[in-house]
Design an enzyme around this catalytic site. Structure first.
Site, PDB file in Angstrom:
ATOM      1  CB  VAL A 179       6.385  -0.766   7.619  1.00 33.75           C
ATOM      2  CG1 VAL A 179       4.962  -0.212   7.744  1.00 33.75           C
ATOM      3  CG2 VAL A 179       6.366  -2.139   6.965  1.00 33.75           C
ATOM      4  CE  LYS A 180       1.136   1.886   5.634  1.00 35.56           C
ATOM      5  NZ  LYS A 180       0.169   0.941   5.040  1.00 35.56           N
ATOM      6  CG  ASP A 181      10.307   4.164   3.450  1.00 36.38           C
ATOM      7  OD1 ASP A 181       9.374   4.974   3.574  1.00 36.38           O
ATOM      8  OD2 ASP A 181      11.456   4.387   3.867  1.00 36.38           O
TER       9      ASP A 181
END
Length: 460
Positions: A48-50
């Protein structure tokens, strides 16, 4: 890209977001509501950190903080660094990532594969220590003239989810979602997504945070835990415990504490029963979602964010030997395990006096000496055990009036013992001892007993 009826992107950055919902078909309560996972592990960087990485870089470019060909610096447990590495590679930036030593080896290798410079630093130090992840990253940025992404306090982090993840969930469920569940790390995902869903539903949707049970977010003592990329560890020497500005507590209705074992075993269950290979923080979130679903009517709808892939943790949560070594697995064996002969033990903070020790009615001849932690609950984390108190020697000295009650226990403390997991075989545990007379027995990474090298009561 030109053409008709062709689904293609001009760069990998366009592939960030737009992740599907996948229904949990086997592990969710049969009589409860549908539970869908938001499959963030399908982002190009595997997490999700993208989303936050791209959002923060684009915001810095717009503000002029990040110049063409510039230097990006960030402190991270790994996933945000991977997202930044992808963005940096695509947009021509240099990247330095500071990671704590507890991060998985796989994450470091992935970062290096993308061309990032990786700096590993101790994770268990006070926030004010120059070696702390955030302090070291800030210093590197200042000395190099780089731009510090600072995901913990960067408003572009929750904004990525307010503008992306939240609208996607609302659209994908056609507005039917009633409960949103996510873990809390920097707080960006739950804050941004939760705020959007509450706004669009006029407050109807409930937002539930999940958190390691020792993390301070859920009221824990702040001591170490084993689930990466989630929660809030607090070193006992930290002077001021600062929470991330990316975490908007008013958005979250309740925070559910989940133990490490439940998180890890839930992640492993998802792989074997749902075909979803996920990280342990996904296990934390799903465990909370399953608890919640068991209390809800079937016409509700639960969406839970699963933030990253299990491929980054194959050497940890999916390695049976690693898990046994920390006491997370207690498989059946054809030979006796440590659990069959482990003896009870006790523990004292290193600041204890001889009087404190003499008044402490603990079992055994060896007690664990731990880092002082006010408000500590239950057995100490193995990472915070600093030595071993020789109880018979201390009591003999007191009986012979060679030890004053007001003196510290320091002179009677020896090195910390090696560790063995509750589910390891006695043979494997004995092999770990070396020259040590005993080993601390770990249950879920915490000292719960002692294993003696030569125990006459042990079965042969």
């Amino acid at each position: 890209m030109d053409g008709t009826n062709v689904e293609a992107f001009d760069s990998v950055l366009e592939a960030i977001g737009g992740t599907p919902l996948i229904r949990l078909a086997r592990v969710a309560p049969a009589a409860g509501p549908p539970v869908y996972v938001k499959a963030e592990f399908l982002n190009p960087g595997g997490s999700v950190k993208d989303r936050a990485a791209l959002s923060m870089v684009l915001a810095a470019e717009r503000s002029g903080e990040l110049k063409p060909g510039g230097h990006i610096v960030e402190g991270t447990s790994g996933n945000t660094g991977i997202g930044l590495a992808i963005v940096a590679a695509q947009r021509g930036y240099r990247l330095t990532v500071v990671v704590p030593d507890k991060s998985s080896r796989e994450k470091t290798l992935i970062l290096q594969a993308y061309g990032a410079e990786v700096v590993v630093t101790p994770g268990a130090v006070p926030r004010e220590d120059p070696a702390h992840v955030s302090q070291l990253a800030r210093r590197i940025a200042e000395e190099s003239g780089g731009w510090l992404a600072n995901q913990y306090d960067n408003p572009a982090n929750p904004a990525a989810h307010h503008g992306g993840t939240g609208p996607e969930i609302w659209r994908q469920t056609r507005g039917r979602v009633t409960h949103f569940v996510a873990g809390i790390g920097t707080g960006g995902t739950i804050s941004g997504t939760g705020a959007y869903l509450k706004e669009v539903s006029e407050g109807r949707i409930r937002v539930i945070g999940t958190d390691p049970d020792h993390s301070v977010y859920s009221g824990g003592d702040g001591s170490p835990y084993f689930v990466e990329s989630i929660g809030h560890y607090r070193h006992p020497g930290t002077a001021e415990d600062l929470w991330p500005q990316s975490y908007h507590r008013d958005v979250v209705d309740v925070v559910e504490p989940i133990g490490d074992r439940e998180s890890i075993l839930t992640a492993r269950r998802l792989a074997r029963e749902e075909g979803l290979l996920l990280g342990a923080s996904a296990g934390t979130a799903v465990a909370g979602a399953l608890r919640l679903a068991a209390t809800l009517p079937p016409d509700d709808l639960v969406v839970v964010v699963v933030p990253d892939s299990g491929r980054s943790y194959l050497s940890k949560y999916y390695d049976d030997e690693w898990l046994r070594g920390f006491g997370f697995l207690e498989d059946e064996h054809d030979e006796p395990t440590v659990a069959a002969t482990a003896r009870a033990c006790s523990w004292l903070p290193s600041t204890a006096s001889i009087g404190d020790a003499l008044d402490h009615d603990g079992p055994g001849d060896r007690w664990a000496v731990t880092v002082p932690r006010p408000g500590a609950a239950g057995p100490p984390a193995a990472a915070e055990v600093t030595g071993t108190l020789d109880v018979p020697r201390l009591r003999a000295a007191a009986a012979q009036h060679r030890a004053r009650r007001s003196d510290p226990i320091t002179d009677y403390v020896g090195p910390a013992l090696p560790t063995t997991g509750l589910g390891e075989t006695r043979r494997a545990a004995t092999a770990k001892l070396g020259q040590a007379p005993a080993a601390w027995v770990l249950t879920d990474g915490r000292v719960t007993g002692v294993f003696e090298a030569a125990d006459p009561a042990a079965p042969s």
